[in-house]
Design a protein around this motif. Structure first.
Motif, short mmCIF file in Angstrom:
data_model
loop_
_atom_site.label_atom_id
_atom_site.label_comp_id
_atom_site.label_asym_id
_atom_site.label_seq_id
_atom_site.Cartn_x
_atom_site.Cartn_y
_atom_site.Cartn_z
N SER A 25 11.22 75.73 80.04
CA SER A 25 11.23 74.50 79.26
C SER A 25 11.12 74.90 77.79
CB SER A 25 10.05 73.60 79.65
OG SER A 25 9.98 72.50 78.78
N ILE A 26 12.17 74.68 77.05
CA ILE A 26 12.19 75.07 75.63
C ILE A 26 11.58 73.93 74.83
CG2 ILE A 26 13.61 75.85 73.70
CD1 ILE A 26 15.63 76.88 75.75
N SER A 27 10.28 73.76 74.99
CA SER A 27 9.59 72.65 74.34
C SER A 27 8.70 73.11 73.20
CB SER A 27 8.75 71.90 75.38
OG SER A 27 7.85 72.80 76.00
N SER A 28 8.56 74.42 73.04
CA SER A 28 7.71 74.94 71.98
C SER A 28 8.08 76.40 71.73
CB SER A 28 6.23 74.86 72.38
OG SER A 28 5.98 75.75 73.45
N TYR A 88 15.09 66.45 68.80
CA TYR A 88 16.01 67.32 68.06
C TYR A 88 15.35 67.80 66.77
CZ TYR A 88 20.01 68.99 65.43
OH TYR A 88 20.86 69.76 64.69
N THR A 89 14.74 66.88 66.05
CA THR A 89 14.08 67.23 64.79
C THR A 89 12.94 68.22 65.03
OG1 THR A 89 14.68 65.09 63.86
CG2 THR A 89 12.89 66.27 62.77
N TYR A 90 12.21 68.04 66.11
CA TYR A 90 11.13 68.97 66.43
C TYR A 90 11.69 70.38 66.62
CZ TYR A 90 7.26 71.30 68.73
OH TYR A 90 6.27 72.20 69.03
N PHE A 91 12.78 70.50 67.36
CA PHE A 91 13.37 71.82 67.56
C PHE A 91 13.77 72.44 66.23
CE2 PHE A 91 16.67 74.90 68.02
CZ PHE A 91 16.21 75.70 69.04
N VAL A 92 14.46 71.67 65.41
CA VAL A 92 14.97 72.17 64.13
C VAL A 92 13.82 72.57 63.20
CG1 VAL A 92 16.21 71.49 62.03
CG2 VAL A 92 17.16 70.94 64.28
N ASN A 93 12.77 71.78 63.17
CA ASN A 93 11.67 72.02 62.22
C ASN A 93 10.56 72.93 62.74
OD1 ASN A 93 12.85 70.41 60.24
ND2 ASN A 93 11.84 68.57 60.99
N GLU A 94 10.33 72.93 64.04
CA GLU A 94 9.17 73.63 64.57
C GLU A 94 9.50 74.88 65.41
OE1 GLU A 94 6.16 72.78 63.58
OE2 GLU A 94 6.94 71.03 62.51
N ILE A 95 10.65 74.91 66.02
CA ILE A 95 10.99 76.06 66.87
C ILE A 95 11.98 76.99 66.17
CG2 ILE A 95 11.99 76.77 69.07
CD1 ILE A 95 10.94 74.11 70.26
N ASN A 96 13.05 76.45 65.66
CA ASN A 96 14.09 77.28 65.05
C ASN A 96 13.57 78.17 63.91
OD1 ASN A 96 16.93 77.97 65.20
ND2 ASN A 96 17.02 77.14 63.12
N PRO A 97 12.66 77.70 63.06
CA PRO A 97 12.17 78.60 62.00
C PRO A 97 11.50 79.86 62.53
CG PRO A 97 11.65 76.34 61.44
CD PRO A 97 12.16 76.33 62.87
N HIS A 98 10.99 79.83 63.75
CA HIS A 98 10.40 81.03 64.35
C HIS A 98 11.48 81.97 64.90
CE1 HIS A 98 6.22 79.64 64.20
NE2 HIS A 98 6.69 78.45 64.54
#
Length: 125
Positions: A25-28, A88-98
């Motif tokens: 689950s790619i939730s975090s 979608y915004t959560y992925f872009v802002n919280e996951i992708n930067p890592h």
């Protein structure tokens, strides 16, 4: 309706995975980081090791891109559902930067590998 028209039930099954768990689950970032760390820390002692490393990296990148693609599709198909936009915004802002800095380190690991020059161009295309 035309019998040859595709329906949602006609979508292909996801490809089987070897490296990325099927139930991931790619939730975090916490869910993804062990996979990226595994690739970053894996020893590469041969061309075969490098090929497997590339296969596993490709599988992970594909899983992440598929996930974000579906987030985007769902968000744009139902613009009234704020939770889809938030996901979608959560992925872009919280996951992708890592992901980006790790991808840079993985790219450097590939370029710096002495086995990279031994790869047959036909085997990686």
């Amino acid at each position: 309706m035309n019998e040859s028209a595709a329906t949602l039930t006609d979508l292909p099954s996801p490809a089987s995975r070897r490296f990325v768990p099927a139930d991931l689950s790619i939730s975090s970032w916490a869910a993804l980081s062990p996979l990226y760390e595994s690739l970053e820390n894996r020893a590469i002692a041969s061309v075969q090791d490098l090929m497997q490393w590339l296969t596993d990296l490709s599988e992970l990148e594909s899983a992440v891109q598929e996930h974000v693609g579906w987030l985007y599709i769902r968000m744009t198909c139902d613009t009234r559902d704020a939770s889809l936009s938030e996901a979608y915004t959560y992925f872009v802002n919280e996951i992708n930067p890592h992901i980006e800095p790790v991808n840079d380190r993985l790219n450097r690991k590939l370029v710096e590998s002495p086995y990279a020059r031994q790869l047959d161009r036909k085997s990686v295309v």
